[in-house]
Design a protein around this motif. Structure first.
Motif, PDB file in Angstrom:
ATOM      1  N   LEU A 185       0.493  -0.922   0.211  1.00 27.66           N
ATOM      2  CA  LEU A 185      -0.330   0.468   0.292  1.00 27.66           C
ATOM      3  C   LEU A 185       0.971   1.971  -0.254  1.00 27.66           C
ATOM      4  N   LYS A 186       2.118   1.554   0.718  1.00 29.99           N
ATOM      5  CA  LYS A 186       3.567   2.419   0.397  1.00 29.99           C
ATOM      6  C   LYS A 186       3.192   2.481  -0.998  1.00 29.99           C
ATOM      7  N   GLU A 187       4.008   1.566  -1.633  1.00 34.39           N
ATOM      8  CA  GLU A 187       4.138   1.836  -3.104  1.00 34.39           C
ATOM      9  C   GLU A 187       2.927   2.450  -3.474  1.00 34.39           C
ATOM     10  N   LEU A 188       1.597   1.657  -3.916  1.00 37.32           N
ATOM     11  CA  LEU A 188       0.406   2.043  -4.525  1.00 37.32           C
ATOM     12  C   LEU A 188       0.094   3.452  -3.985  1.00 37.32           C
ATOM     13  N   GLY A 189       0.355   3.965  -2.466  1.00 33.80           N
ATOM     14  CA  GLY A 189       0.282   5.500  -2.101  1.00 33.80           C
ATOM     15  C   GLY A 189       1.072   6.267  -2.906  1.00 33.80           C
TER      16      GLY A 189
END
Ligand code: BTN
Length: 263
Positions: A185-189
């Motif tokens: 999710l950090k990467e997606l964010g």
């Protein structure tokens, strides 16, 4: 179960939110002990007016959904099962490959050999480790992912053995599902704002490098039609480029399946 008192230390919503920090795509987390489908839960929340940036996770799914009306098998307590509800301001095409790329990046420190099998699968070698199901309605988009994390070979049903794998099988170590979820999710964010402004184009070169079967002969099946050709890459908006008898064919995702042609 709502967002309080989770018995799964690796998926505790409060811990996840703290680890996520000010993530542009995730502001709330609901964890279910058991639910039919996290995609279903996210869609129901969307219908009842939940704003976007909401994450739904389950320790177990009873009716996990896959693409093309298939079911999604998962092992209680071992799979990472989540769905993210967002309300993007642009057409959602490209979000499936964007999540695939975010997962490849996020898993990089754990297992470096994850590849994207267009349009929605993650593979390690010849075996599937994750699938993505994106569903949208009335401006709400649900991005669901099932990732095999701590399954052993014996956990998989007979029909999936040899076809499915898990991070634990590939790395020889158990992994914390929450830590993996946060990485993804950090990467997606980190990608999301750029995607909102420019679509998938800024990510296509990296995606192509991670594309399973690139440069190889493949067969695509869709609605009874079979197309064979060489997979040459992606278009700027993430559709598949296939060279078929000297001509380029562009294929949108949808209800189609892709296989390598070996003879
Ligand atoms: C596929 O490979 O066909 C896509 C599988 C997607 C499975 C995930 S598990 C979490 C979320 N909830 C569902 O019911 N499906 C997705």
């Amino acid at each position: 179960m709502g967002s309080g008192g989770a018995p799964y230390p690796d998926l505790h919503p409060g811990v996840l939110l703290r680890m996520l920090g000010s993530n542009p795509i995730c502001r709330s987390v609901v964890l279910y002990d058991r639910i039919d489908s996290t995609n279903g839960a996210a869609m129901r929340a969307a219908r009842s007016g939940t704003s976007g940036k909401a994450l739904f996770i389950a320790d177990e799914q009873s009716l996990g959904r896959g693409r093309m009306g298939r079911s999604w098998w998962s092992a209680r307590g071992k799979s990472l099962l989540f769905s993210l509800l967002i309300r993007p301001k642009r057409e959602p095409q490209g979000l499936t490959p964007l999540l695939a790329l975010a997962a490849v990046r996020g898993l990089g420190g754990i297992c470096g050999d994850v590849m994207v099998k267009w349009p929605n699968d993650l593979f390690i070698g010849e075996r599937k480790v994750a699938g993505i199901l994106a569903e949208s309605r009335d401006g709400a988009v649900v991005l669901g992912m099932g990732l095999n994390v701590n399954e052993t070979e014996e956990d998989f049903p007979v029909e999936l053995r040899g076809k499915a794998t898990s991070l634990a099988i590939e790395t020889g170590r158990r992994q914390a599902r929450g830590g993996i979820l946060v990485r993804v999710l950090k990467e997606l964010g980190g990608c999301y704002d750029l995607w909102c402004r420019s679509g998938l184009e800024p990510f296509v070169v990296e995606l192509e490098r991670r594309l399973l079967y690139r440069g190889e002969p493949v067969a695509l099946e869709s609605g009874g039609e079979r197309i064979t050709g060489v997979m040459t890459g992606l278009t700027r908006d993430g559709r598949l480029r296939l060279e078929v008898e000297g001509n380029v064919r562009i294929l949108a995702s949808g209800d189609l399946s892709l296989r390598r042609v070996t003879e």
